[in-house]
Scaffold this active site. Structure first.
Site, PDB file in Angstrom:
ATOM      1  N   GLY A 207      46.176  65.632  74.174  1.00 25.49           N
ATOM      2  CA  GLY A 207      46.880  65.155  72.987  1.00 25.49           C
ATOM      3  C   GLY A 207      46.086  65.415  71.718  1.00 25.49           C
ATOM      4  N   ALA A 208      44.766  65.436  71.869  1.00 19.96           N
ATOM      5  CA  ALA A 208      43.934  65.684  70.688  1.00 19.96           C
ATOM      6  C   ALA A 208      44.090  67.122  70.216  1.00 19.96           C
ATOM      7  CB  ALA A 208      42.477  65.366  71.009  1.00 19.96           C
TER       8      ALA A 208
ATOM      9  N   GLY B 172      39.752  36.891  47.793  1.00 20.02           N
ATOM     10  CA  GLY B 172      41.118  36.377  47.930  1.00 20.02           C
ATOM     11  C   GLY B 172      42.120  37.505  47.837  1.00 20.02           C
ATOM     12  N   GLY B 173      43.270  37.184  47.231  1.00 19.80           N
ATOM     13  CA  GLY B 173      44.339  38.177  47.110  1.00 19.80           C
ATOM     14  C   GLY B 173      43.939  39.384  46.292  1.00 19.80           C
TER      15      GLY B 173
HETATM   16  C1  HXC Z   1      38.879  30.286  36.936  1.00 19.29           C
HETATM   17  C2  HXC Z   1      36.771  31.087  37.299  1.00 19.29           C
HETATM   18  C3  HXC Z   1      37.187  31.658  38.523  1.00 19.29           C
HETATM   19  C4  HXC Z   1      38.540  31.490  38.907  1.00 19.29           C
HETATM   20  C5  HXC Z   1      35.115  32.115  38.242  1.00 19.29           C
HETATM   21  N1  HXC Z   1      35.485  31.396  37.181  1.00 19.29           N
HETATM   22  N2  HXC Z   1      36.134  32.275  39.077  1.00 19.29           N
HETATM   23  N3  HXC Z   1      37.614  30.403  36.529  1.00 19.29           N
HETATM   24  N4  HXC Z   1      39.349  30.799  38.074  1.00 19.29           N
HETATM   25  N5  HXC Z   1      39.016  32.013  40.026  1.00 19.29           N
HETATM   26  C6  HXC Z   1      34.666  31.007  36.037  1.00 19.29           C
HETATM   27  C7  HXC Z   1      33.629  29.965  36.385  1.00 19.29           C
HETATM   28  O1  HXC Z   1      34.187  28.686  36.333  1.00 19.29           O
HETATM   29  C8  HXC Z   1      32.609  30.202  35.301  1.00 19.29           C
HETATM   30  O2  HXC Z   1      33.087  29.609  34.113  1.00 19.29           O
HETATM   31  C9  HXC Z   1      32.663  31.695  35.095  1.00 19.29           C
HETATM   32  O3  HXC Z   1      33.916  32.122  35.610  1.00 19.29           O
HETATM   33  C10 HXC Z   1      31.574  32.438  35.832  1.00 19.29           C
HETATM   34  O4  HXC Z   1      31.576  32.015  37.173  1.00 19.29           O
HETATM   35  P1  HXC Z   1      30.256  31.518  37.924  1.00 19.29           P
HETATM   36  O5  HXC Z   1      30.714  30.720  39.095  1.00 19.29           O
HETATM   37  O6  HXC Z   1      29.326  30.894  36.967  1.00 19.29           O
HETATM   38  O7  HXC Z   1      29.640  32.889  38.376  1.00 19.29           O
HETATM   39  P2  HXC Z   1      28.872  33.242  39.718  1.00 19.29           P
HETATM   40  O8  HXC Z   1      27.830  32.209  39.998  1.00 19.29           O
HETATM   41  O9  HXC Z   1      28.416  34.642  39.565  1.00 19.29           O
HETATM   42  O10 HXC Z   1      29.968  33.164  40.877  1.00 19.29           O
HETATM   43  C11 HXC Z   1      31.024  34.043  40.861  1.00 19.29           C
HETATM   44  C12 HXC Z   1      32.061  33.625  41.941  1.00 19.29           C
HETATM   45  C13 HXC Z   1      32.446  32.138  41.740  1.00 19.29           C
HETATM   46  C14 HXC Z   1      31.446  33.849  43.329  1.00 19.29           C
HETATM   47  C15 HXC Z   1      33.259  34.556  41.786  1.00 19.29           C
HETATM   48  O11 HXC Z   1      32.780  31.936  40.363  1.00 19.29           O
HETATM   49  C16 HXC Z   1      33.603  31.719  42.562  1.00 19.29           C
HETATM   50  O12 HXC Z   1      33.464  31.460  43.771  1.00 19.29           O
HETATM   51  N6  HXC Z   1      34.781  31.646  41.938  1.00 19.29           N
HETATM   52  C17 HXC Z   1      36.002  31.211  42.603  1.00 19.29           C
HETATM   53  C18 HXC Z   1      36.519  32.272  43.498  1.00 19.29           C
HETATM   54  C19 HXC Z   1      37.839  31.896  44.090  1.00 19.29           C
HETATM   55  O13 HXC Z   1      37.947  31.041  44.968  1.00 19.29           O
HETATM   56  N7  HXC Z   1      38.897  32.491  43.532  1.00 19.29           N
HETATM   57  C20 HXC Z   1      40.258  32.263  43.937  1.00 19.29           C
HETATM   58  C21 HXC Z   1      40.505  33.197  45.144  1.00 19.29           C
HETATM   59  S1  HXC Z   1      42.068  32.931  45.781  1.00 19.29           S
HETATM   60  P3  HXC Z   1      32.100  28.954  33.027  1.00 19.29           P
HETATM   61  O14 HXC Z   1      33.022  28.393  32.028  1.00 19.29           O
HETATM   62  O15 HXC Z   1      31.269  27.965  33.752  1.00 19.29           O
HETATM   63  O16 HXC Z   1      31.297  30.091  32.509  1.00 19.29           O
HETATM   64  C22 HXC Z   1      42.959  34.150  45.143  1.00 19.29           C
HETATM   65  C23 HXC Z   1      44.366  34.098  45.610  1.00 19.29           C
HETATM   66  C24 HXC Z   1      45.103  35.273  45.089  1.00 19.29           C
HETATM   67  O17 HXC Z   1      42.508  34.960  44.415  1.00 19.29           O
HETATM   68  C25 HXC Z   1      46.271  35.561  45.992  1.00 19.29           C
HETATM   69  C26 HXC Z   1      47.040  36.737  45.471  1.00 19.29           C
HETATM   70  C27 HXC Z   1      48.103  37.158  46.432  1.00 19.29           C
END
Ligand code: HXC
Length: 516
Positions: free
Chosen positions: A406-407, A171-172
């Site tokens: 140019g290069a 993501g971001g």
């Molecule tokens: C809150 C999160 C989290 C998140 C992971 N966790 N990502 N909690 N917000 N973004 C938590 C899980 O719930 C879990 O909690 C613990 O972290 C470990 O994650 P797992 O899923 O068990 O680990 P894994 O299987 O290794 O998978 C990792 C992962 C997956 C691929 C990163 O967690 C995932 O897809 N997370 C979401 C990613 C996502 O969509 N993020 C937002 C992106 S958008 P528990 O309590 O069960 O241990 C973004 C916008 C920003 O970032 C824009 C800025 C300009």
């Protein structure tokens, strides 16, 4: 609170703080082949030199059960320590705490440490291992990312910033590494993409794995988002230690001057062996680099991306230099869109940090073709022209064989401000190669001749002799000297010494408008 209870609370909290997400989460982290945030810091920094900043920060979120998930540090370690004796600032995301996700306070810590690095004029290193914006905290993580992006941008060109991706970065979150100077990834554990495979599948129907979409190889080789790829976390830390020893701590300092064991008067008879007799045959310019610069000092940057131009740091007579060299092994060394981006960004980094530039030139031109034209080779190619014109560091050029069109202007021209242009006797400098030139300016004579091939080769020779040999360019002062190939190391060291005190000013402006 009495003294004993205060100390007891302090020790209890400190132990909690140091234990990250706890034993279970740590063993899951290890089972994925990853180290914890604190283990990484211990590997990167000199023994016991790291001091943590704001370790008792807590999330302020309460919704969705977040009040029960609060942990000291809020999922990131920030602070400063020494790497090979030099002060460096760092953040290291802790995946064992809420997946290293970025909440409000987590973001504040990262922002604070970048700004401290900036105020102190010391390099900043970020270790990313995070699930991205902490979903439960709504808009606050987005605000946090914005603060980090702005801090990265403010620090850009003032302190070196390096990102190591050692886990997910989605993501971001990806934009902070993209705003830093160098990004390092490790096979099998690093991922960097805007949206993961599931979203890609939903939006475009394409099926792809995490590794193929945003693994280390995809980002180093295909997209060019990352600059270095390693097999282990340890290797990535070793690279950082080595890289930092080439760089100044900030833009007001000079790069560290080292002792070199490689003699400054070393001749390179091998030069002529590396260059094939046939000027159309390729050779590996990295072999030349290895011979010319101080032994075993070359650090290639972006090695897997746009291999038709080689960029990297080396030492020359103990001084750090930035090299950009045409690579005849790919596309006959033509400069394409990706090579333009790669070289221009590298040149701008070197100029920001007072690192002299040296080009090794053997280039037939910018790459022709519909996809290049429609992809914007004009705009992208202009980046190199812009970056070189803008650069005020010492700029040296060594023309090995071809320097066409140019290069040539981009890689070796006095007009863009190269301070000293050297040429091998084998250099060919012209608008284009002899064959192309002759077939245009002698078109009628060739077509009307009975023996076309013979006339053509006579005309090619005529053009080559009259225009392309380096003495013509030297007679105009557009090549500063023609040198024995075996003396090229000696000549480059002397040329660097000659120009090392160079001062060049530019008109004051807010900032330029590089063609992006
Ligand atoms: C809150 C999160 C989290 C998140 C992971 N966790 N990502 N909690 N917000 N973004 C938590 C899980 O719930 C879990 O909690 C613990 O972290 C470990 O994650 P797992 O899923 O068990 O680990 P894994 O299987 O290794 O998978 C990792 C992962 C997956 C691929 C990163 O967690 C995932 O897809 N997370 C979401 C990613 C996502 O969509 N993020 C937002 C992106 S958008 P528990 O309590 O069960 O241990 C973004 C916008 C920003 O970032 C824009 C800025 C300009």
């Amino acid at each position: 609170m009495d003294k004993n209870r205060s100390l007891e609370l302090f020790r209890k909290n400190r132990e909690k703080m140091l234990s990250g997400g706890g034993k279970e989460k740590i063993s899951i982290q290890h089972s994925k082949g990853k180290r914890t945030a604190r283990e990484r810091i211990n590997l990167l920094f000199d023994y016991e030199s790291f001091i943590e900043h704001q370790p008792y920060v807590l999330s302020r979120a309460t919704e969705f059960g977040m009040d029960k998930k609060k942990q000291f540090g809020d999922g990131v370690i920030t602070g400063s320590g020494k790497i090979n004796g030099r002060q460096v600032f760092c953040s290291s995301q802790d995946f064992t705490i809420i997946g290293g996700s970025l909440g409000e306070m987590h973001a504040n810590r990262i922002h604070e440490i970048i700004m401290l690095a900036l105020k102190n004029g010391k390099p900043y290193i970020q270790i990313n291992d995070s699930g991205g914006a902490r979903i439960q905290e709504g808009i606050l993580p987005l605000d946090g990312y914005g603060k980090i992006f702005k801090a990265n941008t403010l620090a850009s060109g003032i302190i070196p910033q390096i990102s190591i991706i050692l886990g997910p970065c989605a993501g971001g979150a990806v934009y902070s590494p993209a705003l830093t100077d160098f990004t390092i990834m490790v096979d099998g554990i690093s991922n960097m993409f805007i949206t993961g495979p599931n979203v890609v599948k939903a939006v475009t129907g394409e099926t792809i794995s995490h590794e193929e979409l945003g693994g280390a190889k995809a980002n180093c080789n295909k997209s060019g988002n990352a600059h270095f790829r390693f097999e282990t976390e340890e290797d990535s830390f070793d690279l950082i230690k080595r890289l930092l020893s080439y760089l100044p701590s900030n833009n007001s300092e000079l790069p560290p001057l080292g002792e070199t064991l490689d003699p400054v008067d070393r001749k390179i008879p091998e030069c002529l062996d590396i260059l094939p007799d046939n000027p159309k045959k390729p050779y590996d310019v990295r072999k030349l680099i290895d011979y010319i610069f101080d032994e075993k000092t070359f650090i290639e940057v972006h090695a897997e991306y746009a291999p038709n131009i080689v960029v990297g740091f080396a030492k020359l007579g103990g001084r750090t230099v930035g090299i950009f060299a045409n690579q005849p092994l790919y596309f006959a060394a033509s400069i394409d869109i990706n090579a333009s981006d790669k070289a221009a960004r590298f040149i701008r980094f070197c100029d920001s940090f007072n690192i002299p530039l040296i080009s090794l030139v053997d280039v037939p031109g910018f790459l022709a073709g519909v996809s290049q034209e429609h992809g914007g080779i004009i705009r992208h190619g202009a980046k190199i022209l812009y970056a070189i014109s803008e650069a005020t560091v010492p700029k040296l050029s060594l023309i090995i064989r071809k320097a066409y069109g140019g290069a040539y202007v981009a890689m070796a021209s006095k007009s863009l401000g190269y301070d000293r242009v050297l040429a091998f006797p084998t250099a060919e400098i012209a608008v284009m190669g002899g064959e192309g030139a002759a077939s245009i300016i002698f078109k009628r004579e060739i077509e009307s001749a009975r023996n076309r091939e013979e006339v053509k080769s006579i005309k090619i020779k005529e053009y080559t002799d009259k225009v392309m040999n380096p003495f013509i360019a030297a007679s105009y002062g557009l090549v500063d000297d023609i040198i024995e190939p075996e003396n090229c190391r000696i000549e480059l060291i002397r040329s660097l010494e000659m120009n090392i005190n160079k001062v060049e000013h530019r008109p004051i402006k807010k900032h330029g408008n590089i063609p992006l």
